[in-house]
Write an enzyme that holds these catalytic residues in place. Sequence first.
Site, PDB file in Angstrom:
ATOM      1  N   ILE A 140       0.766  -1.109   0.112  1.00 36.29           N
ATOM      2  CA  ILE A 140      -0.088  -0.084   0.052  1.00 36.29           C
ATOM      3  C   ILE A 140       0.840   1.392  -0.088  1.00 36.29           C
ATOM      4  CG2 ILE A 140      -0.302   0.444   2.388  1.00 36.29           C
ATOM      5  CD1 ILE A 140      -3.523   0.848   1.604  1.00 36.29           C
ATOM      6  N   ASP A 147       0.796  -0.512   9.588  1.00 42.32           N
ATOM      7  CA  ASP A 147       1.169   0.645  10.205  1.00 42.32           C
ATOM      8  C   ASP A 147       2.540   0.942  10.459  1.00 42.32           C
ATOM      9  OD1 ASP A 147       0.834   3.174  12.063  1.00 42.32           O
ATOM     10  OD2 ASP A 147       0.155   1.732  13.769  1.00 42.32           O
TER      11      ASP A 147
HETATM   12  N1  AR6 Z   1       0.482  -3.263   2.196  1.00 42.99           N
HETATM   13  C1  AR6 Z   1      -0.850  -3.745   2.093  1.00 42.99           C
HETATM   14  N2  AR6 Z   1      -1.360  -4.631   3.048  1.00 42.99           N
HETATM   15  C2  AR6 Z   1      -0.301  -4.898   3.984  1.00 42.99           C
HETATM   16  C3  AR6 Z   1       0.972  -4.270   4.309  1.00 42.99           C
HETATM   17  C4  AR6 Z   1       1.254  -3.566   3.423  1.00 42.99           C
HETATM   18  N3  AR6 Z   1       2.507  -2.906   3.233  1.00 42.99           N
HETATM   19  N4  AR6 Z   1       1.477  -4.860   5.093  1.00 42.99           N
HETATM   20  C5  AR6 Z   1       0.510  -5.549   5.824  1.00 42.99           C
HETATM   21  N5  AR6 Z   1      -0.657  -5.696   5.013  1.00 42.99           N
HETATM   22  P1  AR6 Z   1      -2.249  -5.225   9.915  1.00 42.99           P
HETATM   23  P2  AR6 Z   1      -4.697  -4.775  11.687  1.00 42.99           P
HETATM   24  C6  AR6 Z   1      -1.943  -6.365   5.377  1.00 42.99           C
HETATM   25  O1  AR6 Z   1      -1.798  -6.111  11.177  1.00 42.99           O
HETATM   26  O2  AR6 Z   1      -4.873  -6.321  11.972  1.00 42.99           O
HETATM   27  C7  AR6 Z   1      -0.419  -2.583  13.929  1.00 42.99           C
HETATM   28  O3  AR6 Z   1       0.492  -2.789  15.182  1.00 42.99           O
HETATM   29  C8  AR6 Z   1      -1.750  -7.632   6.226  1.00 42.99           C
HETATM   30  O4  AR6 Z   1      -1.596  -8.616   5.548  1.00 42.99           O
HETATM   31  O5  AR6 Z   1      -1.319  -4.401   9.542  1.00 42.99           O
HETATM   32  O6  AR6 Z   1      -5.783  -3.780  11.629  1.00 42.99           O
HETATM   33  C9  AR6 Z   1      -1.197  -1.378  14.415  1.00 42.99           C
HETATM   34  O7  AR6 Z   1      -0.627  -0.375  15.117  1.00 42.99           O
HETATM   35  C10 AR6 Z   1      -3.298  -7.814   6.575  1.00 42.99           C
HETATM   36  O8  AR6 Z   1      -3.999  -8.266   5.765  1.00 42.99           O
HETATM   37  O9  AR6 Z   1      -3.455  -4.333  10.778  1.00 42.99           O
HETATM   38  C11 AR6 Z   1      -2.465  -2.010  15.421  1.00 42.99           C
HETATM   39  O10 AR6 Z   1      -1.853  -2.291  16.559  1.00 42.99           O
HETATM   40  C12 AR6 Z   1      -3.936  -6.135   6.762  1.00 42.99           C
HETATM   41  O11 AR6 Z   1      -2.844  -5.422   5.997  1.00 42.99           O
HETATM   42  C13 AR6 Z   1      -2.365  -3.380  14.654  1.00 42.99           C
HETATM   43  O12 AR6 Z   1      -1.339  -3.521  14.014  1.00 42.99           O
HETATM   44  C14 AR6 Z   1      -3.888  -5.396   8.084  1.00 42.99           C
HETATM   45  O13 AR6 Z   1      -3.122  -6.049   8.946  1.00 42.99           O
HETATM   46  C15 AR6 Z   1      -3.870  -3.100  13.843  1.00 42.99           C
HETATM   47  O14 AR6 Z   1      -3.823  -4.431  13.215  1.00 42.99           O
END
Ligand code: AR6
Length: 358
Positions: free
Chosen positions: A10, A33
Site C-alpha cells: 500500500i 502501520d
Molecule cells: N500493504 C498492504 N497490506 C499490508 C501491508 C502493506 N505494506 N502490510 C500488511 N498488510 P495489520 P490490523 C496487510 O496487522 O490487523 C499494528 O501494530 C496484512 O496482510 O497491519 O488492523 C497497528 O498499530 C493484513 O491483511 O493491521 C495496530 O496495533 C492487513 O494489512 C494493529 O497492527 C492488516 O494487517 C492493527 O492490526
Amino acid sequence: MPLEIVRNDITKMQVDAIVNAANRTLLGGGGVDGAIHRAAGPALLAKCMTLGGCRTGEAKITPGYRLPCRYIIHTVGPVWHGGEKGEREQLESCYRSALRLAAKHGCSTVAFPLISSGIYGYPKEQALKVAADTIRAFLAFHEMTVYLVVFDKTAFRLSRELTDDIREYIDQHYVDLHSDTAARRREMELENFPLPPGAAQPDLAMKSPGQRPVSAMPEKKDAQPLDWMRMGEPAFSGLEAHLQEIDESFSQMLLRKIDEKGMTDAQCYKKANIDRKLFSKIRSDVHYKPSKVTALSFAIALELPLEQTNELLKKAGYALSHSNKFDLIVEYFIQRRNYDMFAINSALLYFDQNLLGV
Ligand code: AR6
C-alpha cells in the site's frame, strides 16, 4: 473502476489517500502501520502525536509526507474476539469514516488495506466481505475509485469445491495452441467467417490439450453459408437486420444493450468496475475500441450469455479464447450465470490472472 482489488504494497500506491490500519494511540506499530510510518518518515509520527489518538471505528487524517499519496487516513479497526462483540459494525464504521473523510478532502482515489485482518485477527475472508460490501454501499452514492490492496492472496481462499471445479473446467477446455494448431485454425475460421444468422453454431468445446475438438465445422457437403445464400425469399427476410447489426459498432451495441436491460449508464459502468470518464469516451466516440478486459467487463455487467458476450467482444475485435486461462475462468462464470464481478475477480486473483475492470 469504483472498487478494484489489487495486490500491492500500500505504501507504493499512487492515489490521493491511503488508509492506515492503526491503533488507538496513532503512534505507530507493526504490520501496515509500521510500513506506512517507515515510508512516510518521522514527520508523520510528529503529526500523529498532536492528534490525541483515535477511537475504534473512527478515522483521522494527516498529510502523506514522503509517500506518493497526498493524505494518510488513519483508522482503528476492532480486535477480533470471536465475532460477537460488535466487530462487524466497528469494522464497517472504519471504512465509512475513512471514506467520508476522503470525500470531505476531495479525494477521488483511495486505497485501503484489509483493516483488522492482520495483528487484530479478523478472519481474512470475512474482513474482505465487510470491506467490499461497505465500500460498494458508499460508492453507490459517490464518484470515487477505491482500491482494496491485498498483500497476500490468502484472503481469497475460495472454497475447495469452487477451485476444484474451475480447475477442472480449465483442464477440460484448455487448448494449447502449439499442440493443437488445427483446433485454433478452426476457431479462427469461425472468427473470420462467422455463420449467418440462424445457422447452427458448431460445438467448439475442446478436449484436453492435444486432442481433436469434439466437433468442428460442418462437412463441406452441407455447408451452411451456401444454404443461406440460396435465393428463397425467407432466407433474405432477416438480411437487412443482419446487415444493420454488422454495421453496429461496439459503442452502439453496448448502449443498445444497456437500454434493452433497462439499466442506467451509471449502473452499468459501476457494475463493470469501469471509470466514468472511460465510459463517457466510449459513449461519445462511436468507433471507440476498448481493451478486451473492458469489453468483457461490460459483458459481465450486462449479464450477457456466452454467445452475446462473444458478439460484443467481436465488435471490438476480440473473442474468448480457449488457449487463455483468464478467458476460460471468465467463461466458467458466464456458463454458470454467475455475474458477480467480485467473485470472478477473486477467482482470477486466486489463479494468478489479471482482473476484470480497467
Ligand atoms: N500493504 C498492504 N497490506 C499490508 C501491508 C502493506 N505494506 N502490510 C500488511 N498488510 P495489520 P490490523 C496487510 O496487522 O490487523 C499494528 O501494530 C496484512 O496482510 O497491519 O488492523 C497497528 O498499530 C493484513 O491483511 O493491521 C495496530 O496495533 C492487513 O494489512 C494493529 O497492527 C492488516 O494487517 C492493527 O492490526
